[in-house]
Design a protein around this motif. Structure first.
Motif, mmCIF file in Angstrom:
data_model
loop_
_atom_site.group_PDB
_atom_site.id
_atom_site.type_symbol
_atom_site.label_atom_id
_atom_site.label_comp_id
_atom_site.label_asym_id
_atom_site.label_seq_id
_atom_site.Cartn_x
_atom_site.Cartn_y
_atom_site.Cartn_z
ATOM 1 N N CYS A 80 84.291 -12.187 93.721
ATOM 2 C CA CYS A 80 84.938 -13.266 94.468
ATOM 3 C C CYS A 80 85.012 -14.530 93.631
ATOM 4 O O CYS A 80 86.041 -15.216 93.589
ATOM 5 C CB CYS A 80 84.181 -13.510 95.765
ATOM 6 S SG CYS A 80 84.877 -14.802 96.813
ATOM 7 N N THR A 138 87.656 -14.025 90.704
ATOM 8 C CA THR A 138 89.061 -13.798 91.036
ATOM 9 C C THR A 138 89.595 -14.723 92.120
ATOM 10 O O THR A 138 90.803 -14.730 92.375
ATOM 11 C CB THR A 138 89.260 -12.350 91.527
ATOM 12 O OG1 THR A 138 88.532 -12.161 92.751
ATOM 13 C CG2 THR A 138 88.788 -11.343 90.477
ATOM 14 N N ALA A 139 88.699 -15.471 92.779
ATOM 15 C CA ALA A 139 89.064 -16.288 93.945
ATOM 16 C C ALA A 139 89.664 -15.425 95.042
ATOM 17 O O ALA A 139 90.462 -15.884 95.864
ATOM 18 C CB ALA A 139 90.041 -17.396 93.548
ATOM 19 N N SER A 140 89.270 -14.154 95.065
ATOM 20 C CA SER A 140 89.734 -13.222 96.085
ATOM 21 C C SER A 140 88.549 -12.354 96.491
ATOM 22 O O SER A 140 87.998 -11.620 95.672
ATOM 23 C CB SER A 140 90.865 -12.346 95.548
ATOM 24 O OG SER A 140 91.269 -11.391 96.508
ATOM 25 N N ALA A 184 85.623 -10.290 102.248
ATOM 26 C CA ALA A 184 86.760 -10.572 103.119
ATOM 27 C C ALA A 184 86.612 -9.904 104.476
ATOM 28 O O ALA A 184 87.063 -10.433 105.497
ATOM 29 C CB ALA A 184 88.046 -10.094 102.443
ATOM 30 N N GLN A 218 95.261 -5.064 103.374
ATOM 31 C CA GLN A 218 95.633 -5.575 102.043
ATOM 32 C C GLN A 218 94.425 -5.983 101.210
ATOM 33 O O GLN A 218 94.524 -6.853 100.339
ATOM 34 C CB GLN A 218 96.618 -6.752 102.160
ATOM 35 C CG GLN A 218 97.809 -6.502 103.071
ATOM 36 C CD GLN A 218 98.609 -5.260 102.678
ATOM 37 O OE1 GLN A 218 98.912 -5.073 101.513
ATOM 38 N NE2 GLN A 218 98.913 -4.408 103.646
ATOM 39 N N ILE A 219 93.276 -5.389 101.474
ATOM 40 C CA ILE A 219 92.081 -5.626 100.657
ATOM 41 C C ILE A 219 91.984 -4.480 99.671
ATOM 42 O O ILE A 219 91.666 -3.345 100.054
ATOM 43 C CB ILE A 219 90.815 -5.717 101.535
ATOM 44 C CG1 ILE A 219 90.957 -6.867 102.534
ATOM 45 C CG2 ILE A 219 89.570 -5.899 100.672
ATOM 46 C CD1 ILE A 219 89.856 -6.911 103.584
ATOM 47 N N ARG A 276 90.236 -4.462 96.646
ATOM 48 C CA ARG A 276 88.966 -4.350 95.928
ATOM 49 C C ARG A 276 87.862 -4.136 96.956
ATOM 50 O O ARG A 276 87.709 -4.930 97.883
ATOM 51 C CB ARG A 276 88.673 -5.609 95.100
ATOM 52 C CG ARG A 276 89.646 -5.873 93.957
ATOM 53 C CD ARG A 276 89.177 -7.092 93.160
ATOM 54 N NE ARG A 276 90.033 -7.394 92.033
ATOM 55 C CZ ARG A 276 91.008 -8.302 92.050
ATOM 56 N NH1 ARG A 276 91.221 -8.998 93.156
ATOM 57 N NH2 ARG A 276 91.750 -8.519 90.980
ATOM 58 N N THR A 298 92.914 -6.149 87.345
ATOM 59 C CA THR A 298 94.046 -5.693 88.147
ATOM 60 C C THR A 298 94.270 -4.230 87.854
ATOM 61 O O THR A 298 94.421 -3.832 86.706
ATOM 62 C CB THR A 298 95.318 -6.489 87.807
ATOM 63 O OG1 THR A 298 95.056 -7.879 88.013
ATOM 64 C CG2 THR A 298 96.474 -6.054 88.691
#
Length: 354
Positions: free
Chosen positions: A145, A148-150, A180, A209-210, A212, A353
């Motif tokens: 997290c 990647t800021a995700s 998430a 849409q997750i 990872r 990615t």
């Protein structure tokens, strides 16, 4: 046989919905899963399961409230038809992902579509890292997290603690957006998303849409000196199913420079076993750079598995930025250099990615 004691609640703390921790009348600690036994108040007489503590085992160092004798719980009424903790007195009906009505279905329309059920979903484009330890999984998720800021998703297997609510670390990660979404799979229960299997738990996250995902047991990993006698052995089977569904899978190696037990010093025998039994397409990220040696990948290739060299992401720095203090096997993860290096390599792979 289980061991029980009748004790009073001397001091009660509400930790979060579904969980209370308390001090008992004999000075010992206990916790209550209030979805099962109802809320506890100071002065209540409790029947507590003392088995693990009596045997010198874990359970977080606390007894477990079985029944509130002062206020027997009538239940709040469950939802859904999927039962977790099946055939136990505590069995719990949950609203599982697999039984949810398809998006756009009319009210009252049957959720089960026999024709659609024959088609396996594709998990192409999803990356999954499998971890032996709960603490390692969420430290890895925080690192990804931060990089990647995700935030990745987390699927909790039933290889450790079954109640999701028991994990302070998971609760903190959800609260701070480090993960998430979270799924409790198999007999595990209590996460925001319930699933019957790990594979459908990953599919539930992919549908959101997750892409990872981290898969690992809850807290309380069970391990023995036997090569097959540890609860995370099931990760090899999860890897095989996820691989066949098209996901890219990797094993986060459990390693330690701080563990006093020889079988867990360096690369743990648990990691070697899971790697040996996982599909050949399941990769094993190996730390590259100054902290590694050419021999670090030797044990992986000797098993016929795929080693992937990755420059480790700094796990400790990421945890500090996320304001998370992670302990593993009773020690601060930050004090275990080898654990952090190997987790950093797995985090680097997941952060890529696909």
């Amino acid at each position: 046989m289980p061991r029980f004691a009748r004790l009073g609640a001397a001091e009660v703390r509400d930790v979060r919905p579904g969980l209370q921790r308390m001090k008992l009348s004999d000075g010992s600690e206990a916790y209550a899963l209030t979805d099962f036994c109802g809320p506890v108040a100071v002065g209540d007489e409790l029947l507590v399961n003392t088995s693990a503590i009596d045997l010198g085992l874990g359970t977080g160092g606390a007894h477990v409230v079985h029944t509130n004798l002062s206020a027997p719980y009538q239940g709040a009424g469950g939802v859904g038809r999927v039962m977790k903790a099946r055939y136990l007195a505590e069995q719990l009906p949950v609203d599982a992902y697999e039984e949810a009505a398809p998006e756009g279905a009319a009210t009252g329309e049957a959720a089960f579509d026999e024709a659609a059920a024959l088609e396996l979903p594709s998990l192409a484009g999803t990356r999954v890292v499998l971890c032996v330890l709960h603490s390692h999984a969420l430290a890895l998720a925080a690192t990804v997290c931060d990089a990647t800021a995700s935030a990745p998703g987390y699927v909790m297997t039933d290889g450790g603690a079954l109640p999701f609510v028991l994990s302070d670390l998971a609760a903190a990660c959800l609260e701070r957006g480090v993960i998430a979404a979270a799924v409790s799979a198999g007999q595990a229960f209590g996460a925001p998303i319930e699933a019957v299997t790990v594979a459908s738990g990953v599919a539930a996250l992919a549908q959101r849409q997750i892409e990872r995902v981290v898969v690992a047991p809850g807290p309380g990993h069970l391990g023995t000196a036997s090569p097959l006698g540890f609860s995370a052995l099931d990760l090899a089977g999860h890897a095989a199913v996820l691989d066949r569904l098209g996901a890219e899978t990797a094993l986060a190696v459990r390693a330690s420079s701080a563990d006093e037990r020889e079988r867990h010093r360096g690369v743990s025998h648990h990691a070697r076993t899971v790697a040996a039994l996982s599909p050949q397409r399941t990769v094993v990220p190996v730390p590259a750079g100054a902290a590694s040696t050419p021999d670090d990948a030797g044990w992986i290739t000797s098993l016929g598995e795929r080693a992937v060299w990755s420059e480790p992401v700094a796990v400790n720095d990421a945890l500090a930025r996320m304001d998370l203090q992670v302990t593993s096997m009773g020690r601060l993860l930050a004090d275990d250099q080898q654990a952090c290096i190997w987790l950093g390599a797995a985090a680097a792979w997941l952060a890529e990615t696909s």
